[in-house]
Design a protein around this motif. Structure first.
Motif, PDB file in Angstrom:
ATOM      1  N   ALA A  60       0.830  -1.210   0.000  1.00  0.00           N
ATOM      2  CA  ALA A  60       0.000   0.000   0.000  1.00  0.00           C
ATOM      3  C   ALA A  60       0.860   1.253   0.000  1.00  0.00           C
ATOM      4  CB  ALA A  60      -0.925  -0.006   1.209  1.00  0.00           C
ATOM      5  N   ARG A  61       1.977   1.207   0.733  1.00  0.00           N
ATOM      6  CA  ARG A  61       2.885   2.358   0.736  1.00  0.00           C
ATOM      7  C   ARG A  61       3.469   2.593  -0.649  1.00  0.00           C
ATOM      8  NH1 ARG A  61       8.374   2.843   4.485  1.00  0.00           N
ATOM      9  NH2 ARG A  61       8.950   4.959   3.830  1.00  0.00           N
ATOM     10  N   ARG A  62       3.830   1.513  -1.323  1.00  0.00           N
ATOM     11  CA  ARG A  62       4.357   1.658  -2.685  1.00  0.00           C
ATOM     12  C   ARG A  62       3.300   2.241  -3.618  1.00  0.00           C
ATOM     13  NH1 ARG A  62       6.803  -3.313  -6.345  1.00  0.00           N
ATOM     14  NH2 ARG A  62       7.582  -2.009  -8.074  1.00  0.00           N
ATOM     15  N   PHE A  63       2.055   1.787  -3.456  1.00  0.00           N
ATOM     16  CA  PHE A  63       0.976   2.337  -4.283  1.00  0.00           C
ATOM     17  C   PHE A  63       0.785   3.827  -4.007  1.00  0.00           C
ATOM     18  CE2 PHE A  63      -3.526   3.523  -4.614  1.00  0.00           C
ATOM     19  CZ  PHE A  63      -3.737   3.286  -5.960  1.00  0.00           C
ATOM     20  N   ALA A  64       0.905   4.232  -2.748  1.00  0.00           N
ATOM     21  CA  ALA A  64       0.737   5.650  -2.410  1.00  0.00           C
ATOM     22  C   ALA A  64       1.788   6.501  -3.109  1.00  0.00           C
ATOM     23  CB  ALA A  64       0.814   5.833  -0.891  1.00  0.00           C
ATOM     24  N   ARG A  65       3.029   5.997  -3.188  1.00  0.00           N
ATOM     25  CA  ARG A  65       4.069   6.754  -3.876  1.00  0.00           C
ATOM     26  C   ARG A  65       3.758   6.870  -5.366  1.00  0.00           C
ATOM     27  NH1 ARG A  65       9.526   4.083  -1.128  1.00  0.00           N
ATOM     28  NH2 ARG A  65       9.268   5.029   0.951  1.00  0.00           N
ATOM     29  N   ARG A  66       3.336   5.776  -5.985  1.00  0.00           N
ATOM     30  CA  ARG A  66       2.998   5.824  -7.405  1.00  0.00           C
ATOM     31  C   ARG A  66       1.797   6.746  -7.635  1.00  0.00           C
ATOM     32  NH1 ARG A  66       7.205   3.675  -7.213  1.00  0.00           N
ATOM     33  NH2 ARG A  66       7.888   1.744  -8.242  1.00  0.00           N
ATOM     34  N   ARG A  67       0.874   6.710  -6.741  1.00  0.00           N
ATOM     35  CA  ARG A  67      -0.307   7.577  -6.872  1.00  0.00           C
ATOM     36  C   ARG A  67       0.092   9.050  -6.748  1.00  0.00           C
ATOM     37  NH1 ARG A  67      -5.987   7.183  -8.141  1.00  0.00           N
ATOM     38  NH2 ARG A  67      -6.833   9.191  -7.477  1.00  0.00           N
ATOM     39  N   ALA A  68       1.000   9.361  -5.843  1.00  0.00           N
ATOM     40  CA  ALA A  68       1.451  10.741  -5.686  1.00  0.00           C
ATOM     41  C   ALA A  68       2.146  11.234  -6.950  1.00  0.00           C
ATOM     42  CB  ALA A  68       2.385  10.848  -4.487  1.00  0.00           C
ATOM     43  N   ALA A  69       2.995  10.384  -7.549  1.00  0.00           N
ATOM     44  CA  ALA A  69       3.660  10.781  -8.795  1.00  0.00           C
ATOM     45  C   ALA A  69       2.648  10.993  -9.922  1.00  0.00           C
ATOM     46  CB  ALA A  69       4.680   9.714  -9.195  1.00  0.00           C
ATOM     47  N   TRP A  70       1.642  10.130 -10.001  1.00  0.00           N
ATOM     48  CA  TRP A  70       0.607  10.287 -11.020  1.00  0.00           C
ATOM     49  C   TRP A  70      -0.204  11.558 -10.798  1.00  0.00           C
ATOM     50  CZ3 TRP A  70      -4.777  10.107 -10.332  1.00  0.00           C
ATOM     51  CH2 TRP A  70      -5.539  10.055 -11.511  1.00  0.00           C
ATOM     52  N   THR A  71      -0.481  11.877  -9.532  1.00  0.00           N
ATOM     53  CA  THR A  71      -1.249  13.079  -9.226  1.00  0.00           C
ATOM     54  C   THR A  71      -0.482  14.333  -9.622  1.00  0.00           C
ATOM     55  OG1 THR A  71      -2.357  11.965  -7.382  1.00  0.00           O
ATOM     56  CG2 THR A  71      -2.397  14.365  -7.380  1.00  0.00           C
ATOM     57  N   ARG A  72       0.825  14.336  -9.396  1.00  0.00           N
ATOM     58  CA  ARG A  72       1.630  15.496  -9.800  1.00  0.00           C
ATOM     59  C   ARG A  72       1.565  15.716 -11.308  1.00  0.00           C
ATOM     60  NH1 ARG A  72       5.212  13.467  -5.795  1.00  0.00           N
ATOM     61  NH2 ARG A  72       6.382  12.329  -7.394  1.00  0.00           N
ATOM     62  N   GLU A  73       1.641  14.634 -12.066  1.00  0.00           N
ATOM     63  CA  GLU A  73       1.578  14.777 -13.518  1.00  0.00           C
ATOM     64  C   GLU A  73       0.182  15.214 -13.961  1.00  0.00           C
ATOM     65  OE1 GLU A  73       4.129  14.771 -15.285  1.00  0.00           O
ATOM     66  OE2 GLU A  73       5.475  14.069 -13.711  1.00  0.00           O
ATOM     67  N   ARG A  74      -0.836  14.720 -13.271  1.00  0.00           N
ATOM     68  CA  ARG A  74      -2.201  15.145 -13.622  1.00  0.00           C
ATOM     69  C   ARG A  74      -2.405  16.618 -13.306  1.00  0.00           C
ATOM     70  NH1 ARG A  74      -7.030  14.880 -10.830  1.00  0.00           N
ATOM     71  NH2 ARG A  74      -6.060  13.727  -9.142  1.00  0.00           N
ATOM     72  N   PHE A  75      -1.839  17.069 -12.201  1.00  0.00           N
ATOM     73  CA  PHE A  75      -1.886  18.490 -11.872  1.00  0.00           C
ATOM     74  C   PHE A  75      -1.221  19.321 -12.969  1.00  0.00           C
ATOM     75  CE2 PHE A  75      -2.707  19.825  -7.266  1.00  0.00           C
ATOM     76  CZ  PHE A  75      -3.806  18.998  -7.192  1.00  0.00           C
ATOM     77  N   ALA A  76      -0.079  18.824 -13.445  1.00  0.00           N
ATOM     78  CA  ALA A  76       0.634  19.572 -14.487  1.00  0.00           C
ATOM     79  C   ALA A  76      -0.205  19.671 -15.752  1.00  0.00           C
ATOM     80  CB  ALA A  76       1.978  18.886 -14.781  1.00  0.00           C
ATOM     81  N   ILE A  77      -0.903  18.600 -16.110  1.00  0.00           N
ATOM     82  CA  ILE A  77      -1.759  18.631 -17.299  1.00  0.00           C
ATOM     83  C   ILE A  77      -2.903  19.614 -17.114  1.00  0.00           C
ATOM     84  CG2 ILE A  77      -3.447  17.283 -18.595  1.00  0.00           C
ATOM     85  CD1 ILE A  77      -1.633  14.933 -18.468  1.00  0.00           C
ATOM     86  N   THR A  78      -3.593  19.529 -15.957  1.00  0.00           N
ATOM     87  CA  THR A  78      -4.734  20.418 -15.709  1.00  0.00           C
ATOM     88  C   THR A  78      -4.297  21.876 -15.694  1.00  0.00           C
ATOM     89  OG1 THR A  78      -5.775  18.697 -14.383  1.00  0.00           O
ATOM     90  CG2 THR A  78      -6.625  20.920 -14.131  1.00  0.00           C
ATOM     91  N   SER A  79      -3.234  22.160 -14.948  1.00  0.00           N
ATOM     92  CA  SER A  79      -2.767  23.542 -14.850  1.00  0.00           C
ATOM     93  C   SER A  79      -2.314  24.063 -16.204  1.00  0.00           C
ATOM     94  CB  SER A  79      -1.619  23.621 -13.840  1.00  0.00           C
ATOM     95  OG  SER A  79      -1.133  24.941 -13.745  1.00  0.00           O
ATOM     96  N   GLY A  80      -1.550  23.263 -16.930  1.00  0.00           N
ATOM     97  CA  GLY A  80      -1.071  23.708 -18.238  1.00  0.00           C
ATOM     98  C   GLY A  80      -2.193  23.931 -19.220  1.00  0.00           C
ATOM     99  N   PHE A  81      -3.187  23.057 -19.200  1.00  0.00           N
ATOM    100  CA  PHE A  81      -4.298  23.207 -20.139  1.00  0.00           C
ATOM    101  C   PHE A  81      -5.077  24.492 -19.885  1.00  0.00           C
ATOM    102  CE2 PHE A  81      -8.867  22.587 -20.917  1.00  0.00           C
ATOM    103  CZ  PHE A  81      -8.851  22.415 -22.295  1.00  0.00           C
TER     104      PHE A  81
END
Length: 709
Positions: A351-372
């Motif tokens: 679960a801890r490993r999943f949380a790290r992967r989820r955090a990295a995915w969220t950062r990239e999603r933020f970048a897409i939303t903000s950039g768009f």
């Protein structure tokens, strides 16, 4: 404290209400006692005395703010008044005899706090009659004449009279009620406790544990009979009863969990909204609109996934604990318990490993939303200044990173969804091998198998809940700033200063040695050792180069920013003594065009935001007069609904000059001691600007105008 029932006094309701009412001169004491009795505030502010004659709403709101409590005026139609009264509490109700301090309300009546600090119960009908008597008395004589002329029998006359009166005054508004509630930025645990969420959480946990215990007991009964080779009818009946009880307890747990989710979600929304409103304007401007939009989406994720995942995780952990007890009594004994503990730890690491992967995915999603969002806002500039072959280079790189983060997260997410339950089943069965080889009897093997299956069901629930809960935890990192910002409550001020009359001194605003810097102590000061004295009747023109700090000084003087050093006084009082809200109400500011806004609502609402709402007829007449003096008369004449015309993004579109004059009117209508205008005449033609300057000079008690040379 036991409540005294005054329903026996219905024959003389006026006397009953007079006994439990607080006099206007003691309204401050009533509010202090009521907030303390209901646990709304940790301490009481010194009473400032009696409210002024007329509408006490501003006085009540200001004094409630000094105590760290919110007060909201409530208005109801005559037809909805019984429902409104039944939902009061904690609240204040103004009657002819004084004020009722309502602790709670229910079907049996209102529980009020008396001046003797005891509690009494008042029937709802008595309060309803006292609030609506001024509406019913005038038409009552006409209704009595109609009933007499129609020769209605006495046994039906009372009901007919009540129905006719209700129809005649059904839509008439009735005020005189103020709800009191804790500040959304106060202790969240305390808010949960006052809402009853902590009690519901304890009930949910107890119900979940009871459901699991009933299920284990039911299957133990039927299993014991089956292993003995004969199931007695009594044992079978007990199994049926226990199973039905487990189903009922499960339904109760689901109902309690649903109510708990609704309560926590409502408080969380209030808290986040409060935090958004209390964020420093400079911090908001530093974030792009895309990042703010992403924060909103993350708050929805926390509400929908986080709360449901938390409840599911709690149930799964209780089920795992019960499975450990069953396994300890089975054939595997301590080995099975050790295997369960080790597998649980392995799931936690996954679960801890999943949380790290989820955090990295969220950062990239933020970048897409903000950039768009930023690219959409600046599309024209980008098309004009950027080479065509470079338009999509940045977007392609962002999408590639997002795709890689999504694949990494999905791989771990698939493991988290399938491995805990299936892996435990295989591991638990392997743990039975030593017992089978040792020739253990059937009974302990059956108990161990039941514990394995129970733990498998718990891991299946935990895997689903952990995915949602960890996703919400990652989203929480994005909105934690909003949650914490709600605690940054501006100074409420001292009641005597907030509610008292301003000093008789001619000096309205005074600044001494004021400095201000953005971004902390290490940043370069925008203002350095500034001084200013503005007296009543002064008209001050402040000119300077762009970026010289003129707008920053205006923000400091109007209370939007606190100075980094130095002193700013309004009528001889600083901001901490006077309070942030009272300061802004006495210093009206019209910021630059890009910092001022037309809200989606009526023109009257946009004009009279600095006054009590709904607006009185006198306020509306004054607003129309100011608008016509500022040259907005033709606009009012064109609007089909006049002041009630909806403006803003979804309403009547105003021109640049019309918006500028609306901002001017809004500042002038605030009835402030000083008015600060920041480049408010730049969008006006010379003739219109001359008329607007004349109107401003006529109405502003003290004036600061910021302009370019």
């Amino acid at each position: 404290m036991k409540a005294t029932d005054t329903s026996s006094n219905e024959a003389a309701p006026a006397a009953a209400l007079a006994e439990v009412s607080w006099q206007p001169s003691a309204l401050g004491h009533a509010m202090s006692a009521l907030t303390a009795a209901c646990g709304l505030a940790s301490g009481a502010a010194p009473s400032p005395g009696a409210p002024p004659d007329g509408d006490p709403t501003a006085w009540i709101e200001a004094y409630a703010g000094c105590m760290g409590v919110e007060a909201e005026a409530v208005q109801s139609s005559f037809a909805d008044l019984p429902r409104a009264i039944a939902s009061l509490g904690p609240s204040l109700v103004r009657l002819d005899h004084g004020y009722l301090a309502v602790v709670s309300a229910g079907r049996r009546g209102l529980t009020v706090l008396t001046p003797a600090l005891t509690r009494a119960r008042i029937p709802l009908e008595v309060v309803r009659r006292a609030l609506s008597a001024h509406l019913e008395d005038r038409p009552a004589s006409h209704v009595d004449k109609w009933l007499a002329a129609a020769q209605i029998p006495p046994r039906r006359a009372a009901r007919a009279r009540a129905e006719l009166l209700a129809q005649l005054v059904a839509d008439r508004p009735i005020g005189g009620m103020w709800l009191l509630r804790p500040d959304p930025g106060s202790s969240f645990r305390r808010l949960l406790s006052m809402r009853g969420a902590l009690r519901r959480g304890a009930l949910f946990l107890a119900a979940a544990a009871a459901q699991i215990a009933l299920g284990v007991l039911a299957w133990w009964l039927i299993g014991a009979g089956a292993l003995d080779g004969a199931v007695q009818p009594g044992w079978l009946l007990a199994w049926v009863l226990l199973s039905l009880s487990a189903i009922l307890v499960q339904l109760f747990a689901s109902w309690t969990g649903g109510l708990l989710t609704i309560d926590v979600a409502a408080l969380l929304k209030q808290r986040l909204l409060c935090g958004a409103l209390r964020l420093d304007p400079a911090a908001i401007r530093a974030r792009g609109s895309g990042e703010l939009l992403a924060m909103v989406s993350e708050s929805e994720a926390v509400e929908t996934a986080g709360l449901g995942g938390a409840l599911g995780a709690v149930v799964a952990l209780v089920q795992l604990a019960s499975a450990a007890l069953v396994l300890s009594a089975g054939a595997g004994g301590g080995l099975h318990v050790a295997l369960l503990a080790g597998w649980t730890a392995s799931v936690a690491l996954l679960a801890r490993r999943f949380a790290r992967r989820r955090a990295a995915w969220t950062r990239e999603r933020f970048a897409i939303t903000s950039g768009f969002v930023e690219n959409v806002v600046g599309h024209r500039t980008r098309v004009a200044q950027e080479a065509p072959h470079l338009h999509h280079v940045e977007e392609d790189a962002v999408l590639e990173r997002y795709h890689a983060a999504s694949r990494a997260m999905d791989r771990v997410g698939d493991l988290l969804a399938s491995l805990p339950a299936r892996g435990w089943l295989a591991l638990g069965l392997l743990g039975l091998v030593p017992a089978v080889l040792a020739g253990v009897s059937v009974g302990p093997l059956v108990v161990a198998t039941g514990g394995i299956l129970q733990a498998q069901a718990a891991f299946a629930t935990l895997a689903t809940s952990l995915g949602a809960l960890l996703s919400a935890a990652v989203s929480w990192r994005s909105i934690a700033r909003l949650f914490a910002a709600a605690e940054a409550r501006e100074p409420p001020g001292i009641p005597q200063a907030v509610l008292g009359r301003p000093a008789a001194s001619d000096v309205v605003l005074e600044a001494r040695g004021v400095s201000f810097r953005y971004g902390g102590e290490r940043a370069e000061p925008v203002l350095r050792d500034c001084g200013l004295v503005l007296a009543k009747g002064d008209r001050l023109l402040l000119e300077g180069r762009s970026g010289g700090g003129k707008s920053t000084l205006a923000a400091v003087l109007s209370g939007l920013h606190a100075p980094s050093s130095g002193l700013v006084l309004l009528r001889g009082l600083d901001r901490r003594t006077l309070g942030g809200a009272a300061w802004r109400s006495r210093v009206a500011s019209a910021p630059q065009f890009h910092d001022n806004h037309v809200l989606s609502g009526t023109l009257a609402f946009n004009l009279l935001m600095g006054r009590a709402w709904p607006a009185s007829p006198e306020d509306r007449r004054e607003a129309e007069l100011v608008c016509r003096k500022l040259g907005l008369g033709p606009l009012l004449d064109r609007m089909p609904s006049g002041l009630d015309q909806v403006v803003g993004e979804t309403g009547w579109q105003l021109s640049h000059g019309e918006r500028s004059r609306l901002f001017l009117a809004r500042a002038l209508l605030q009835r402030a001691d000083a008015v600060i205008l920041d480049e408010s005449f730049g969008a006006l033609d010379p003739l219109t600007a001359r008329d607007c300057v004349g109107a401003v000079l006529e109405r502003a008690p003290a004036l600061v105008v910021i302009a370019h040379p």
